[in-house]
Scaffold this motif. Structure first.
Motif, mmCIF file in Angstrom:
data_model
loop_
_atom_site.group_PDB
_atom_site.id
_atom_site.type_symbol
_atom_site.label_atom_id
_atom_site.label_comp_id
_atom_site.label_asym_id
_atom_site.label_seq_id
_atom_site.Cartn_x
_atom_site.Cartn_y
_atom_site.Cartn_z
ATOM 1 N N LEU A 156 9.638 -3.538 -2.579
ATOM 2 C CA LEU A 156 8.966 -4.693 -3.163
ATOM 3 C C LEU A 156 7.655 -5.020 -2.452
ATOM 4 C CD1 LEU A 156 12.023 -7.085 -3.735
ATOM 5 C CD2 LEU A 156 10.917 -5.561 -5.400
ATOM 6 N N LEU A 157 7.417 -4.379 -1.312
ATOM 7 C CA LEU A 157 6.220 -4.672 -0.529
ATOM 8 C C LEU A 157 5.034 -3.845 -1.007
ATOM 9 C CD1 LEU A 157 7.715 -4.748 3.086
ATOM 10 C CD2 LEU A 157 7.294 -6.685 1.562
ATOM 11 N N SER A 158 3.874 -4.471 -1.054
ATOM 12 C CA SER A 158 2.638 -3.744 -1.377
ATOM 13 C C SER A 158 2.210 -2.912 -0.171
ATOM 14 C CB SER A 158 1.523 -4.734 -1.731
ATOM 15 O OG SER A 158 1.174 -5.511 -0.581
ATOM 16 N N ASP A 159 1.335 -1.944 -0.402
ATOM 17 C CA ASP A 159 0.819 -1.133 0.709
ATOM 18 C C ASP A 159 0.119 -2.017 1.742
ATOM 19 O OD1 ASP A 159 1.768 1.129 -0.533
ATOM 20 O OD2 ASP A 159 -0.166 1.714 -1.380
ATOM 21 N N GLU A 160 -0.597 -3.026 1.256
ATOM 22 C CA GLU A 160 -1.299 -3.942 2.159
ATOM 23 C C GLU A 160 -0.314 -4.719 3.027
ATOM 24 O OE1 GLU A 160 -3.256 -7.859 0.889
ATOM 25 O OE2 GLU A 160 -4.967 -6.486 1.048
ATOM 26 N N GLU A 161 0.788 -5.161 2.427
ATOM 27 C CA GLU A 161 1.784 -5.907 3.183
ATOM 28 C C GLU A 161 2.484 -5.009 4.199
ATOM 29 O OE1 GLU A 161 4.279 -9.123 4.412
ATOM 30 O OE2 GLU A 161 2.302 -8.946 3.497
ATOM 31 N N VAL A 162 2.745 -3.764 3.819
ATOM 32 C CA VAL A 162 3.339 -2.814 4.763
ATOM 33 C C VAL A 162 2.423 -2.622 5.958
ATOM 34 C CG1 VAL A 162 4.002 -0.395 5.121
ATOM 35 C CG2 VAL A 162 4.746 -1.601 3.052
ATOM 36 N N ASP A 163 1.131 -2.418 5.695
ATOM 37 C CA ASP A 163 0.157 -2.245 6.785
ATOM 38 C C ASP A 163 0.153 -3.460 7.707
ATOM 39 O OD1 ASP A 163 -0.582 0.215 5.801
ATOM 40 O OD2 ASP A 163 -2.385 -0.516 4.775
ATOM 41 N N ARG A 164 0.191 -4.652 7.111
ATOM 42 C CA ARG A 164 0.145 -5.867 7.912
ATOM 43 C C ARG A 164 1.390 -5.987 8.789
ATOM 44 N NH1 ARG A 164 2.285 -10.385 8.119
ATOM 45 N NH2 ARG A 164 3.470 -10.199 6.195
ATOM 46 N N ARG A 165 2.542 -5.678 8.219
ATOM 47 C CA ARG A 165 3.784 -5.793 8.990
ATOM 48 C C ARG A 165 3.867 -4.747 10.095
ATOM 49 N NH1 ARG A 165 8.809 -7.860 5.237
ATOM 50 N NH2 ARG A 165 7.642 -9.409 4.037
#
Length: 266
Positions: free
Chosen positions: A122-131
Motif C-alpha cells: 500500500l506504500l508509494s515508492d516515495e513513502e518507502v524511500d522516506r521510511r
C-alpha cells in the motif's frame, strides 16, 4: 546528531514554563506530573506524550504551540505513538532489543530495510524511500562519540529466509551484523533453532535505559507500537529479557554462527 523537532519541543516546553513564572513543581501539579518527571521530560531523559503536551498548552496558554510542533514531527516521518520511543532510544545509555521475526531496525542494512518496508504494497515508492531514510537515520546513535550499549537478541530463524532473489540482500545483512558485533558497544546474540518454543515468540520488544537509570519499553505489532514506562510492564519485560537472553548463544558463539550462515548463503 543534529537537533530534532523533539529537542525543540522540550526546549519550548521549558521556555514557556519559565516565561509563565512556574517552577517545575508548580507546573507539575497542574499537569499531574511530579517535579522530577517534569525535569526528566525537559532534559530528554524521559519521553513526553501527546496528552502532556496538550495539557501543557492549556496551562501555559501557548495557543497550541506544543501540539503543533508534535504534528510537525509527525509530518517529518514518524507517527505520534512512535515519537516517545524514538526520543528514549536517542537518549539511551543502554538498549536491549529482542526480535523473533526480523533483524532489529537499528542493525538493518539499507537493502534489508527496503525489502521489509516494501512488503507493504500500500506504500508509494516515495513513502518507502522516506521510511528507509528514517530507519537508517536512527542507526546514527551507534556511532556517536559516546554510543549506547546495544544488546540485540535475534532468533536464528530470522537468518534463514531463503527466497532466491533475497540472497544478496541477506548475505550483505549478515555480514553487516558480524561487522556491527565487532564494535565494543554492540553485542548480537542468536537463539539457535534447537531451542524450539520460548517466551520470546510471543512478540518483539525493546528496552531503553536513560543516563539517570530509568527504563522505557516498546512492544510492536502489525498496526502500532506501544511505548510504556509502567513499573508493572517494565518488570514483566525485564524478566522476559533475561529469559530470552539466557536462551541465546554467547557473543562469540553467535558471531561464529552468523559466519557459518553467511557462508551457507554463498
Amino acid at each position: 546528531m543534529e537537533g530534532t523537532t523533539a529537542d525543540l519541543i522540550r526546549a519550548q516546553l521549558r521556555r514557556l514554563r519559565v516565561a509563565a513564572g512556574l517552577s517545575q513543581e508548580e507546573f507539575g501539579k497542574q499537569v499531574h506530573y511530579s517535579p522530577s518527571m517534569v525535569s526528566a521530560v525537559e532534559t530528554g531523559s524521559r519521553p513526553y506524550d501527546r496528552s502532556l503536551l496538550a495539557r501543557a498548552d492549556e496551562v501555559l496558554r501557548s495557543g497550541g504551540l506544543l501540539v503543533a510542533l508534535l504534528r510537525i514531527a509527525e509530518r517529518e516521518g514518524q507517527p505520534s505513538w512512535f515519537l516517545p520511543w524514538l526520543d528514549a532510544e536517542r537518549m539511551a545509555r543502554q538498549l536491549r532489543v529482542f526480535e523473533p521475526m526480523l533483524i532489529p531496525a537499528v542493525l538493518q542494512t539499507e537493502g534489508y530495510a527496503r525489502a521489509v518496508i516494501r512488503c507493504d504494497d500500500l506504500l508509494s515508492d516515495e513513502e518507502v524511500d522516506r521510511r528507509v531514510a528514517a530507519r537508517l537515520d536512527r542507526q546514527g546513535i551507534l556511532t556517536l562519540p559516546e554510543p549506547p550499549q546495544l544488546i540485540a537478541v535475534v532468533d536464528e530463524a530470522v537468518l534463514h529466509r531463503r527466497e532466491e532473489r533475497f540472497w544478496p540482500v541477506m548475505v550483505h545483512q549478515i555480514e553487516h551484523l558480524i561487522a556491527s558485533a565487532a564494535r565494543p558497544n554492540v553485542s548480537i546474540n542468536v537463539i539457535p533453532l534447537g531451542v524450539g518454543v520460548h517466551i520470546g515468540l510471543s512478540g518483539p520488544f525493546s528496552l531503553a535505559r536513560s543516563e539517570e537509570g530509568g527504563w522505557v519499553a516498546i512492544m510492536e505489532n502489525q498496526l502500532t507500537a506501544t511505548p510504556t514506562d509502567s513499573e508493572a510492564d517494565l518488570a514483566t519485560l525485564l524478566a522476559r529479557w533475561e529469559t530470552v537472553r539466557n536462551e541465546a548463544l554467547s557473543r562469540q558463539q553467535s558471531i561464529e554462527l552468523l559466519d557459518r550462515v553467511a557462508k551457507s548463503w554463498t
